[in-house]
Scaffold this active site. Structure first.
Site, short mmCIF file in Angstrom:
data_model
loop_
_atom_site.label_atom_id
_atom_site.label_comp_id
_atom_site.label_asym_id
_atom_site.label_seq_id
_atom_site.Cartn_x
_atom_site.Cartn_y
_atom_site.Cartn_z
N ARG A 235 0.86 -1.18 0.00
CA ARG A 235 0.00 0.00 0.00
C ARG A 235 0.89 1.23 0.00
O ARG A 235 1.92 1.28 0.67
CB ARG A 235 -0.92 0.03 1.22
CG ARG A 235 -2.08 -0.96 1.17
CD ARG A 235 -3.09 -0.56 0.10
NE ARG A 235 -4.27 -1.40 0.10
CZ ARG A 235 -4.39 -2.52 -0.57
NH1 ARG A 235 -3.37 -2.97 -1.29
NH2 ARG A 235 -5.51 -3.22 -0.53
N GLU A 264 -5.17 6.20 -5.65
CA GLU A 264 -5.32 5.26 -6.76
C GLU A 264 -5.04 5.99 -8.08
O GLU A 264 -5.36 7.17 -8.22
CB GLU A 264 -6.74 4.69 -6.78
CG GLU A 264 -6.99 3.65 -5.69
CD GLU A 264 -6.11 2.42 -5.84
OE1 GLU A 264 -6.05 1.84 -6.94
OE2 GLU A 264 -5.48 2.03 -4.84
N HIS A 284 -0.83 0.13 -9.95
CA HIS A 284 -1.57 -0.74 -9.03
C HIS A 284 -2.17 -1.94 -9.78
O HIS A 284 -3.39 -2.13 -9.82
CB HIS A 284 -2.66 0.02 -8.29
CG HIS A 284 -3.12 -0.70 -7.04
ND1 HIS A 284 -4.12 -0.21 -6.23
CD2 HIS A 284 -2.72 -1.87 -6.48
CE1 HIS A 284 -4.32 -1.04 -5.23
NE2 HIS A 284 -3.48 -2.07 -5.36
#
Length: 318
Positions: A235, A264, A284
């Protein structure tokens, strides 16, 4: 029960149809949406009268949880649940289940891929090839014989350690829980400070929570070898990314492979890591393979079966 899939699971239509048919044959209502939304009003429109809601990695805010009177279960098609309003779920007695285990192999593989890409300078090699350059100045380095520090020895961290060991690396680890089975692989547990100072490659594999946010701090990055690289497929918030970018630009460390950020994707143009030297960045995607999406869907719908049978699985502690 009214069951709503709020966004695509990334699986073929015929596979979703099989799951839909199973639920409908059992007397449940199943509605599927395929476009993401972050608009709370639209989320409430889609899911406000549902008993069970399936989400992936789109944040599910407290305002929606609190305004969904029938909501009993959030079935999260993801390993991490830090994008869910857990306090609101706890207040309302909403159970949260996750899809732990679906991405273990693919996340570990991307950690290795980012490592190889950094050590072998693949972006620079590709640019040189496409522009008519030569490889002489682009000498790389090998994993074999180097010290790899695994931060977090859950399922993904452990699998990553196994693969690094297969490459011939020495592996050390830091984790709140020392696992004998990891030690039996030949991994030595050390303090986080020792790991950062001793490792040629640091690979991060902890969840994002109050204890781990900012864990890889400016001070810890400064302890790394100038030849070391940092890999983060966990993360973004676990790492002080502004400090990481500064360390890369100042030559404090040699490189970084990063799949996760403080937000994101799409990433804002002024985000520090986008201008940092010697980085390999991916948007991601560590969790996303054809195989992992099928595994994820099976876990998600097994969570539904188990819950509906009164024996819930993969229940997250709130």
């Amino acid at each position: 029960m009214k069951i709503t899939l709020m966004e695509s699971l990334g699986i073929p239509a015929h596979v979703l149809t099989q799951y839909r048919t199973e639920l409908e044959n059992a007397g449940h209502t199943f509605t599927a949406y395929f476009e993401k939304t972050t608009d709370p009003a639209e989320m409430l429109r889609r899911t406000g009268d549902s008993d069970i809601v399936i989400i992936t990695n789109t944040p599910y805010p407290a305002s929606v949880v609190r305004q969904a009177p029938k909501l009993k279960l959030l079935d999260v098609a993801f390993t991490g649940i830090d994008h869910v309003a857990l306090d609101a779920c706890k207040e309302k007695g909403v159970m949260v289940c996750n899809a732990a285990g679906y991405s273990t192999q693919c996340v570990a593989e991307l950690a290795i891929g980012l490592t190889v890409s950094c050590l072998r300078r693949m972006p620079a090699c590709e640019a040189a090839t496409r522009s008519g350059g030569v490889g002489g100045p682009l000498r790389g380095r090998e994993i074999a014989g180097r010290t790899v520090g695994i931060v977090g020895t859950g399922a993904i961290g452990t699998r990553t350690a196994q693969i690094f060991l297969a490459f011939g690396a020495k592996v050390i680890a830091y984790s709140r829980t020392v696992r004998p089975e990891v030690e039996a692989m030949g991994v030595t547990y050390v303090s986080l400070e020792e790991l950062m100072a001793q490792s040629d490659i640091v690979s991060v594999h902890v969840p994002n929570n109050a204890q781990t946010k900012g864990m890889i701090s400016k001070d810890l990055i400064a302890k790394m070898k100038p030849t070391a690289i940092l890999i983060n497929v966990a993360r973004g918030a676990i790492v002080d990314n502004a400090a990481l970018a500064q360390a890369l630009n100042q030559g404090v460390i040699a490189g970084a492979g990063i799949d996760v950020f403080d937000m994101e994707p799409p990433i804002p143009a002024d985000y520090p890591l986008l201008q940092a030297k010697n980085t390999v960045l991916t948007p991601h995607v560590a969790f996303a393979t054809d195989e992992s999406m099928l595994r994820r869907a099976e876990i998600v719908f097994q969570n539904l079966r188990a819950y509906l049978a009164g024996k819930p699985e993969n229940v997250c502690k709130l």
